[in-house]
Scaffold this active site. Structure first.
Site, mmCIF file in Angstrom:
data_model
loop_
_atom_site.group_PDB
_atom_site.id
_atom_site.type_symbol
_atom_site.label_atom_id
_atom_site.label_comp_id
_atom_site.label_asym_id
_atom_site.label_seq_id
_atom_site.Cartn_x
_atom_site.Cartn_y
_atom_site.Cartn_z
ATOM 1 N N GLU A 31 0.873 -1.174 0.000
ATOM 2 C CA GLU A 31 0.000 0.000 0.000
ATOM 3 C C GLU A 31 0.905 1.216 0.000
ATOM 4 O O GLU A 31 1.786 1.314 0.861
ATOM 5 C CB GLU A 31 -0.822 0.018 1.294
ATOM 6 C CG GLU A 31 -2.188 -0.574 1.168
ATOM 7 C CD GLU A 31 -2.938 -0.433 2.478
ATOM 8 O OE1 GLU A 31 -3.546 0.606 2.698
ATOM 9 O OE2 GLU A 31 -2.887 -1.394 3.276
ATOM 10 N N ARG A 257 4.470 -13.668 9.251
ATOM 11 C CA ARG A 257 5.110 -12.357 9.270
ATOM 12 C C ARG A 257 6.432 -12.437 10.008
ATOM 13 O O ARG A 257 6.632 -13.276 10.881
ATOM 14 C CB ARG A 257 4.214 -11.337 9.983
ATOM 15 C CG ARG A 257 3.044 -10.892 9.162
ATOM 16 C CD ARG A 257 2.181 -9.943 9.961
ATOM 17 N NE ARG A 257 2.559 -8.546 9.752
ATOM 18 C CZ ARG A 257 2.053 -7.797 8.774
ATOM 19 N NH1 ARG A 257 1.188 -8.301 7.927
ATOM 20 N NH2 ARG A 257 2.412 -6.543 8.645
ATOM 21 N N LYS A 267 3.449 0.357 10.823
ATOM 22 C CA LYS A 267 3.489 1.601 10.048
ATOM 23 C C LYS A 267 3.030 2.778 10.880
ATOM 24 O O LYS A 267 3.540 3.878 10.741
ATOM 25 C CB LYS A 267 2.525 1.492 8.858
ATOM 26 C CG LYS A 267 2.996 0.617 7.743
ATOM 27 C CD LYS A 267 1.877 0.572 6.711
ATOM 28 C CE LYS A 267 2.251 -0.274 5.526
ATOM 29 N NZ LYS A 267 1.163 -0.334 4.561
HETATM 30 P P1 ATP Z 1 -1.176 -2.508 6.621
HETATM 31 O O1 ATP Z 1 -1.805 -3.576 7.434
HETATM 32 O O2 ATP Z 1 -1.119 -1.172 7.275
HETATM 33 O O3 ATP Z 1 -1.609 -2.506 5.192
HETATM 34 P P2 ATP Z 1 1.046 -4.036 5.809
HETATM 35 O O4 ATP Z 1 2.190 -4.308 6.712
HETATM 36 O O5 ATP Z 1 0.157 -5.118 5.384
HETATM 37 O O6 ATP Z 1 0.331 -2.917 6.578
HETATM 38 P P3 ATP Z 1 1.439 -3.442 3.003
HETATM 39 O O7 ATP Z 1 1.994 -2.239 2.350
HETATM 40 O O8 ATP Z 1 0.073 -3.860 2.657
HETATM 41 O O9 ATP Z 1 1.578 -3.221 4.570
HETATM 42 O O10 ATP Z 1 2.457 -4.633 2.817
HETATM 43 C C1 ATP Z 1 2.914 -5.125 1.596
HETATM 44 C C2 ATP Z 1 3.240 -6.574 1.763
HETATM 45 O O11 ATP Z 1 4.240 -6.757 2.755
HETATM 46 C C3 ATP Z 1 2.039 -7.382 2.189
HETATM 47 O O12 ATP Z 1 2.003 -8.563 1.414
HETATM 48 C C4 ATP Z 1 2.310 -7.667 3.636
HETATM 49 O O13 ATP Z 1 1.716 -8.867 4.019
HETATM 50 C C5 ATP Z 1 3.821 -7.752 3.666
HETATM 51 N N1 ATP Z 1 4.359 -7.487 4.997
HETATM 52 C C6 ATP Z 1 4.254 -6.371 5.728
HETATM 53 N N2 ATP Z 1 4.860 -6.495 6.918
HETATM 54 C C7 ATP Z 1 5.383 -7.743 6.961
HETATM 55 C C8 ATP Z 1 6.132 -8.492 7.925
HETATM 56 N N3 ATP Z 1 6.474 -7.977 9.110
HETATM 57 N N4 ATP Z 1 6.513 -9.751 7.601
HETATM 58 C C9 ATP Z 1 6.195 -10.262 6.410
HETATM 59 N N5 ATP Z 1 5.493 -9.634 5.480
HETATM 60 C C10 ATP Z 1 5.077 -8.382 5.729
HETATM 61 MG MG MG Z 2 -1.644 -4.604 3.797
#
Ligand code: ATP
Ligand code: MG
Length: 547
Positions: A31, A257, A267
């Site tokens: 995002e 994760r 974030k």
């Molecule tokens: P939000 O929940 O605020 O959207 P997000 O961490 O999911 O936050 P995105 O920008 O949607 O943020 O993340 C892009 C990709 O990175 C997604 O596929 C998400 O699952 C993955 N991602 C984010 N944080 C982690 C983490 N700590 N470990 C593994 N994958 C992650």
């Molecule tokens: Mg997300």
């Protein structure tokens, strides 16, 4: 690079072997509402490395279906970060580019009797949904005719209703054991200026509807996402089947994760640190963002090796932060030239060395890698050593540094013996007086005496003044949620030490990395100038004692 081995690879291999697909196409869907952090790197590296492993490709798709939060600044930052890690997306797409097709598919579902416009309020929808123990209840608007639904949805699209008055919902099963299947909302009304679409739309698809459609349109085979989407997979599959017919791909696969000890990766927190001015910005060298790690001096190689070594499993995992430091050391051990720097300088005068004379001695740039060549280092009557390399008296038998009456070797130079000190009234030592033995010159083969250890130094008249940024974790006691974030900032998280560096060349370029011997790995900071060098300590050497 170590081969990536995990359960997703096994699935991909079997899909290829069985002929279900001929290629692998993955996507990384951030995002654009924040900078990428080390947790994102897990998703990023996993998607790119797995596709690469099978000769496939990876799209970068900005998941900008939620218009409230996106900002164009983040789009550029994310593209830069991905390139910096060494990956090249096959395509750069935006989820919002599919709004037209997504809308058409919503019409298709309405016509098939699989979606309806609901007038229930958000709160009522929640109440009607039931919970894990109780089935939901049908909305009184669930049985509207196709014609009425088409008309109302068209009105929604044309801005005839205010936000929240109506939504489009899938018609699935209000008593489904998985709550996500109890007539999930597909579209909502929002009057917001979208960063790419402007005000063209006032109905926006929900993630659970938009994402599978985007995957299918792009021909994604394996749609990897983090574990929290596990119980949305059934809905993902429902959307694919109803919109495109039953098919093998795209298929959603969840992975755990990545969490890192002592590291906040939410974030929201990272944004708060920036907006409240607790840190210099997203690229503050203490931040776990990729721009922060990069400014600090972490290399893409170290980050990738760390991600791959942390493994990939279906469960969330917490990895020790010092594992990242380990991979940085591994990466730079042979690559980085080794220089002498004094972070907390103490003046040393060699009383029996002629005033005004500077001699130059040969030094290897990296004792473990001859390819990095040699340089000349200066020596004279006036040098600096680190304050903690001197004690008035030898504190114990393990002490391998300088003290009054003791002789030590100076790296690449001579043996010196400390004879006396100058002290301020408060007792602070301002200068150590030593004598050197010309017979002990480095590489002369001298072996008649064993010195009390080897320390390093910087010649004073040629030394370059430098600021050394020394870091500790940004947040302390991160498990204690009762203390506010502001009060958990570690006051020692960024200490600026003023000292000296030897002078191997006139100009240091931002991002260059060195080992400062007996200390750690450092990178030239973006604030560095040739008059005042600034270095970030990436990490200390494993053993910062006498070696
Ligand atoms: P939000 O929940 O605020 O959207 P997000 O961490 O999911 O936050 P995105 O920008 O949607 O943020 O993340 C892009 C990709 O990175 C997604 O596929 C998400 O699952 C993955 N991602 C984010 N944080 C982690 C983490 N700590 N470990 C593994 N994958 C992650
Ligand atoms: Mg997300």
């Amino acid at each position: 690079m170590e081969e990536i081995s995990n359960f997703i690879k096994t699935i991909m291999k079997s899909d290829l072997d069985s002929g279900k697909t001929e290629t692998i196409l993955t996507r990384f869907p951030p995002e654009p509402n924040a900078y990428l952090h080390i947790g994102h790197a897990r998703a990023l590296v996993t998607n790119f490395e797995l596709a690469k492993e099978f000769g496939g490709k990876t799209n970068l798709r900005f998941d900008d279906t939620n218009p409230a939060k996106e900002e164009a600044e983040f789009v550029d930052a994310i593209i830069n970060d991905i390139e910096w890690l060494g990956y090249h997306p096959a395509n750069i797409f935006f989820g919002s580019d599919y709004f037209g097709k997504t809308y058409d598919l919503a019409l298709k579902l309405i016509k098939a009797g699989l979606a309806y416009v609901d007038d229930l309020s958000q709160d009522d929808i929640k109440v009607y949904r039931g919970d894990l123990n109780n089935p939901g209840k049908n909305s009184p608007f669930r049985d509207r005719s196709v014609a009425e639904n088409l008309k109302l949805f068209d009105n929604m699209k044309n801005g005839k209703y205010p936000e929240g008055e109506k939504v489009l919902r899938a018609k699935i099963d209000m008593s489904h054991p998985n709550i996500n299947m109890r007539d999930p909302v597909l579209y909502r009304i929002l009057f917001i200026n979208h960063h790419r679409q402007g005000t063209k739309w006032c109905v926006y698809p929900m993630y659970d509807f938009a994402h599978p459609i985007q995957d299918a349109i792009e021909g994604i085979t394996h749609s990897l996402c983090s574990l929290e989407y596990d119980n949305h997979r059934i809905l993902y599959e429902w959307v694919i089947e109803q919109c495109f017919g039953k098919r093998d791909f795209p298929k959603q696969i969840e992975f755990g994760r990545l969490n890192i000890t002592n590291t906040i990766m939410s974030k929201r927190y990272l944004r708060q640190l920036v907006t409240e001015g607790k840190v210099e910005g997203y690229d503050d060298p203490r931040m776990p963002t990729l721009v922060g790690l990069r400014r600090r001096g972490y290399t893409p190689e170290a980050i990738k090796a760390f991600i791959l070594a942390s493994g990939l499993s279906r469960i969330n995992s917490t990895i020790e932060g010092n594992m990242l430091e380990h991979f940085l050391r591994e990466d730079l051990k042979l690559k980085a030239a080794r220089l002498m720097a004094v972070v907390s300088p103490l003046k040393v005068t060699i009383d029996n060395y002629p005033e005004g004379q500077v001699e130059y001695l040969d030094a290897a740039n990296n004792a473990e890698n001859e390819e990095l060549g040699k340089r000349q280092i200066a020596f004279s009557k006036h040098i600096y050593i680190n304050r903690d390399d001197f004690a008035l008296e030898k504190p114990d038998k393990h002490y391998k540094r300088l003290a009054l009456g003791l002789e030590v070797r100076l790296y690449n130079a001579y043996f010196i013996t400390a004879n006396s000190v100058s002290q301020e009234l408060e007792g602070n030592i301002t200068e150590v007086h030593c004598t050197y033995d010309p017979a002990t010159k480095s590489n002369s083969g001298f072996n008649e005496r064993k010195p009390n250890g080897t320390i390093h130094y910087v010649e004073a008249t040629t030394a370059r003044p430098a600021v050394f940024n020394l870091f500790e974790p940004l947040i302390t006691d991160i498990d204690d949620e009762t203390i506010s974030l502001a009060d958990r900032i570690n006051p020692n998280s960024w200490v600026k030490a003023e000292g000296f560096l030897e002078n191997p060349k006139p100009h240091f370029e931002e991002g260059e990395k060195y080992q400062f011997i007996r200390d750690g790995y450092y990178a030239v900071d973006k604030t560095s100038t040739d008059d005042k060098l600034v270095f970030n300590r990436i990490t200390s050497l494993k053993s910062s004692t006498n070696k």
